[in-house]
Design a protein around this motif. Structure first.
Motif, mmCIF file in Angstrom:
data_model
loop_
_atom_site.group_PDB
_atom_site.id
_atom_site.type_symbol
_atom_site.label_atom_id
_atom_site.label_comp_id
_atom_site.label_asym_id
_atom_site.label_seq_id
_atom_site.Cartn_x
_atom_site.Cartn_y
_atom_site.Cartn_z
ATOM 1 N N LEU A 188 0.829 -1.209 0.000
ATOM 2 C CA LEU A 188 0.000 0.000 0.000
ATOM 3 C C LEU A 188 0.867 1.264 0.000
ATOM 4 C CD1 LEU A 188 -2.891 1.157 0.224
ATOM 5 C CD2 LEU A 188 -2.736 0.869 2.710
ATOM 6 N N PHE A 189 1.995 1.211 0.737
ATOM 7 C CA PHE A 189 2.879 2.380 0.866
ATOM 8 C C PHE A 189 4.305 2.013 0.445
ATOM 9 C CE2 PHE A 189 -0.337 2.924 4.290
ATOM 10 C CZ PHE A 189 -0.841 4.171 3.960
ATOM 11 N N PRO A 190 4.578 1.851 -0.853
ATOM 12 C CA PRO A 190 5.938 1.458 -1.255
ATOM 13 C C PRO A 190 6.964 2.530 -0.876
ATOM 14 C CG PRO A 190 4.377 1.345 -3.107
ATOM 15 C CD PRO A 190 3.678 2.036 -1.991
ATOM 16 N N SER A 191 8.116 2.088 -0.360
ATOM 17 C CA SER A 191 9.191 3.047 -0.040
ATOM 18 C C SER A 191 10.519 2.317 0.068
ATOM 19 C CB SER A 191 8.887 3.778 1.264
ATOM 20 O OG SER A 191 9.572 3.195 2.346
ATOM 21 N N GLU A 192 11.597 3.094 0.036
ATOM 22 C CA GLU A 192 12.940 2.518 0.176
ATOM 23 C C GLU A 192 13.522 2.802 1.556
ATOM 24 O OE1 GLU A 192 14.534 0.757 -2.330
ATOM 25 O OE2 GLU A 192 12.585 0.898 -3.315
ATOM 26 N N HIS A 193 12.717 3.394 2.447
ATOM 27 C CA HIS A 193 13.225 3.606 3.804
ATOM 28 C C HIS A 193 13.507 2.240 4.428
ATOM 29 C CE1 HIS A 193 12.218 7.731 3.317
ATOM 30 N NE2 HIS A 193 10.916 7.544 3.353
ATOM 31 N N GLU A 194 14.458 2.218 5.360
ATOM 32 C CA GLU A 194 14.888 0.909 5.838
ATOM 33 C C GLU A 194 15.076 0.879 7.354
ATOM 34 O OE1 GLU A 194 18.508 -2.176 4.998
ATOM 35 O OE2 GLU A 194 18.598 -0.209 4.042
ATOM 36 N N MET A 195 14.549 -0.174 7.980
ATOM 37 C CA MET A 195 14.802 -0.438 9.402
ATOM 38 C C MET A 195 15.881 -1.492 9.473
ATOM 39 S SD MET A 195 13.494 0.673 12.177
ATOM 40 C CE MET A 195 13.369 -0.606 13.379
ATOM 41 N N ARG A 196 16.965 -1.205 10.170
ATOM 42 C CA ARG A 196 18.069 -2.166 10.259
ATOM 43 C C ARG A 196 18.716 -2.053 11.632
ATOM 44 N NH1 ARG A 196 22.662 -0.398 7.636
ATOM 45 N NH2 ARG A 196 21.350 0.740 6.172
ATOM 46 N N GLY A 197 18.799 -3.187 12.341
ATOM 47 C CA GLY A 197 19.471 -3.213 13.649
ATOM 48 C C GLY A 197 18.904 -2.195 14.635
ATOM 49 N N GLY A 198 17.580 -2.031 14.621
ATOM 50 C CA GLY A 198 16.958 -1.098 15.566
ATOM 51 C C GLY A 198 17.160 0.367 15.203
ATOM 52 N N MET A 199 17.632 0.625 13.973
ATOM 53 C CA MET A 199 17.828 2.009 13.512
ATOM 54 C C MET A 199 16.995 2.218 12.255
ATOM 55 S SD MET A 199 20.459 3.186 15.462
ATOM 56 C CE MET A 199 21.333 4.445 14.560
ATOM 57 N N PHE A 200 16.508 3.442 12.076
ATOM 58 C CA PHE A 200 15.737 3.776 10.878
ATOM 59 C C PHE A 200 16.600 4.623 9.962
ATOM 60 C CE2 PHE A 200 12.728 5.846 8.128
ATOM 61 C CZ PHE A 200 11.670 4.949 8.005
ATOM 62 N N PHE A 201 16.738 4.169 8.703
ATOM 63 C CA PHE A 201 17.552 4.883 7.715
ATOM 64 C C PHE A 201 16.634 5.436 6.641
ATOM 65 C CE2 PHE A 201 20.239 1.839 9.815
ATOM 66 C CZ PHE A 201 21.383 2.580 10.094
ATOM 67 N N VAL A 202 16.725 6.740 6.441
ATOM 68 C CA VAL A 202 15.828 7.411 5.513
ATOM 69 C C VAL A 202 16.417 7.304 4.098
ATOM 70 C CG1 VAL A 202 16.804 9.752 5.700
ATOM 71 C CG2 VAL A 202 14.367 9.475 5.501
ATOM 72 N N SER A 203 15.539 7.112 3.114
ATOM 73 C CA SER A 203 16.028 6.968 1.734
ATOM 74 C C SER A 203 16.291 8.344 1.121
ATOM 75 C CB SER A 203 15.012 6.200 0.883
ATOM 76 O OG SER A 203 14.106 7.087 0.291
ATOM 77 N N ASP A 204 16.980 8.366 0.004
ATOM 78 C CA ASP A 204 17.291 9.639 -0.657
ATOM 79 C C ASP A 204 16.301 9.982 -1.754
ATOM 80 O OD1 ASP A 204 19.347 10.720 0.782
ATOM 81 O OD2 ASP A 204 20.869 9.453 -0.173
ATOM 82 N N ALA A 205 15.169 9.288 -1.774
ATOM 83 C CA ALA A 205 14.146 9.601 -2.784
ATOM 84 C C ALA A 205 13.637 11.024 -2.545
ATOM 85 C CB ALA A 205 13.001 8.603 -2.666
ATOM 86 N N PRO A 206 13.277 11.749 -3.608
ATOM 87 C CA PRO A 206 12.782 13.115 -3.437
ATOM 88 C C PRO A 206 11.486 13.154 -2.607
ATOM 89 C CG PRO A 206 13.208 12.632 -5.753
ATOM 90 C CD PRO A 206 13.323 11.333 -5.010
ATOM 91 N N GLY A 207 11.299 14.226 -1.860
ATOM 92 C CA GLY A 207 10.094 14.371 -1.042
ATOM 93 C C GLY A 207 10.159 13.510 0.198
ATOM 94 N N LEU A 208 9.013 12.966 0.607
ATOM 95 C CA LEU A 208 8.978 12.104 1.800
ATOM 96 C C LEU A 208 9.484 10.702 1.503
ATOM 97 C CD1 LEU A 208 5.522 13.151 3.341
ATOM 98 C CD2 LEU A 208 7.807 13.831 4.113
ATOM 99 N N GLY A 209 9.483 10.313 0.226
ATOM 100 C CA GLY A 209 10.024 9.009 -0.138
ATOM 101 C C GLY A 209 9.077 7.847 0.131
ATOM 102 N N VAL A 210 7.773 8.127 0.174
ATOM 103 C CA VAL A 210 6.787 7.048 0.330
ATOM 104 C C VAL A 210 5.721 7.255 -0.735
ATOM 105 C CG1 VAL A 210 5.045 6.004 1.840
ATOM 106 C CG2 VAL A 210 7.132 6.939 2.822
ATOM 107 N N ASP A 211 5.308 6.180 -1.390
ATOM 108 C CA ASP A 211 4.248 6.297 -2.392
ATOM 109 C C ASP A 211 2.960 5.682 -1.826
ATOM 110 O OD1 ASP A 211 3.091 7.116 -4.702
ATOM 111 O OD2 ASP A 211 4.498 6.091 -6.030
ATOM 112 N N PHE A 212 1.892 5.780 -2.573
ATOM 113 C CA PHE A 212 0.592 5.260 -2.122
ATOM 114 C C PHE A 212 -0.073 4.600 -3.316
ATOM 115 C CE2 PHE A 212 -4.028 6.184 -1.308
ATOM 116 C CZ PHE A 212 -4.164 5.343 -0.214
#
Ligand code: GCO
Ligand code: MG
Length: 408
Positions: free
Chosen positions: A356-380
């Motif tokens: 429903l909300f495709p994105s490249e943001h990533e949760m890894r080892g208890g840390m949240f890494f934000v993607s470099d996609a333009p804007g908020l980086g989440v689609d719908f």
């Protein structure tokens, strides 16, 4: 440049996410999240009936002016419903701004102050062994911070955020069997007798490195909260959350005078006017606002900046009712904020949610890494969205044993 259309969708996998999509005459669109847990249809109606008709024709780049227009223009200011609706518009406008600039939103805020954001998960146990098992499972996944909630022996029903049965799973906040709430029975004395020792056991079991958090969920009086905060000092909590109901801000003075346990408050606040005195008087250590019902990125950034002047760090609300859109908006603030503390992170990481909300943001080892996609980086994905609709649900209501209504 003009806004040509805006639509609101309510629904999602196991949640009533309220998603706003703003379209423009340049083909660029922006997304916002207006989800107000268990009151979801209200920000949706506020958007549809009052805000969207005004939004059409506005220049989406003027996010500050649009925010002021809706906030001041309403006359009846603040409140979670209105602020969630403004918040969704504001997020969507920052999304558009980033897409126009071809930059992730964090770049527009001032760039990265850190690579990833520390997050915490929710461990719960019907009893202490069950809780320790739950904490261990998060530690194994790499989490460095865990909020711990435990069933209280002798309490007639499960306490806040705790399943009735051991290992009963995570869906404890909203009951989707209907609009009428279940009742939870609360006994302060049992909690006060049991919980400090339980927290000490968790500390003894996991050692000094783990960041341990605990949420009182507004259940104590100022004196009880001061006594509790003092009792748990040896545990070295990362924070003690919502020890008292947040309306009475003087209560925090009493806690401060008796203890140095760090205090986190603010998930029910929706404007800077709800927390400016707490921040300026340095009565709290973490501000728990959510970008959703604190009016979006524009208003939350004002709160974060004020907090930064007073040694107050961020700990944004991230209960499972937040959609990946507001969690992304918070993630952009988190990588930027010089006074970042921690992020609560519970978005349901299911394949349905990711579809429903495709994105490249990533949760890894208890840390949240934000993607470099333009804007908020989440689609719908609107096709996916068509599978879902609003489902009535409710939080429990809390009563004391004699029937008196208490604070959920
Ligand atoms: C938290 C909160 C939530 C709230 C919920 C209410 O710290 O995550 O206390 O669990 O209970 O957001 O809708
Ligand atoms: Mg909380």
């Amino acid at each position: 440049m003009k806004i040509t259309d805006a639509k609101v969708f309510v629904g999602g996998p196991g949640k009533n996410y309220v998603t706003l999509k703003i379209e423009t005459d340049q083909g660029v669109y922006g997304l916002g999240d207006a989800t107000l847990n268990n009151r979801e249809t209200l920000p949706a109606a506020y958007l549809k009936d009052y805000l969207i008709p005004n939004l059409i024709g506005m220049d989406p780049r003027n996010s500050e002016d649009i925010w002021q227009f809706f906030y001041r223009g309403a006359y009846f200011r603040r409140g979670p419903i209105a602020m969630a609706a403004f918040g969704a518009i504001d997020m969507a406008l920052w999304d558009i701004k980033g897409k126009l600039a071809r930059m992730p939103v964090y770049q527009l805020l001032g760039g990265k102050s850190r690579e990833g954001a520390l997050t915490y998960a929710h461990a719960t146990g019907a009893d202490l062994p069950d809780l320790i098992e739950s904490v261990a499972s998060y530690v194994e996944q790499g989490y460095k911070a865990v909020r711990v909630q435990c069933g209280i022996p002798g309490m007639p029903s499960a306490s806040y955020a705790v399943p009735e049965q051991p290992s009963a799973g995570q869906e404890y906040i909203t009951d989707f069997s209907g609009i009428k709430p279940k009742t939870e029975i609360w006994e302060t004395e049992r909690y006060m007798r049991f919980m400090p020792d339980a927290l000490a056991e968790v500390r003894a079991h996991f050692g000094p490195e783990l960041n341990i958090l605990h949420d009182v969920h507004h259940r104590l009086s100022p004196r009880e909260a001061a006594s509790f905060a003092k009792a748990v000092e040896p545990v070295g909590l990362y924070w003690l959350e919502d020890p008292t109901p947040a309306e009475d801000q003087n209560a925090l003075k009493m806690i401060r005078q008796h203890s140095t346990t760090p205090i986190a408050i603010g998930e029910v606040f929706n404007s800077i006017w709800d927390c400016n005195k707490l921040i300026e008087n340095e009565l709290i250590d973490f501000i728990r606002i959510a970008v959703t019902y604190a009016g979006g990125i524009t208003h939350s950034k004002r709160i974060v900046d004020l907090a930064g002047l007073h040694h107050v760090r961020t700990g944004f609300h991230g209960a499972p009712s937040h959609s990946p859109i507001s969690m992304a908006a918070q993630a952009h603030l988190n990588v930027w904020a010089p006074n970042f503390g921690i992020q609560e992170y519970l978005v349901l990481g299911t394949p349905e949610c990711a579809a429903l909300f495709p994105s490249e943001h990533e949760m890894r080892g208890g840390m949240f890494f934000v993607s470099d996609a333009p804007g908020l980086g989440v689609d719908f994905d609107e096709g996916e969205a068509a599978r879902y609709s609003y489902k009535p649900g409710s939080h429990p209501v809390v009563r004391l044993q004699d029937g008196t209504v208490w604070n959920y």
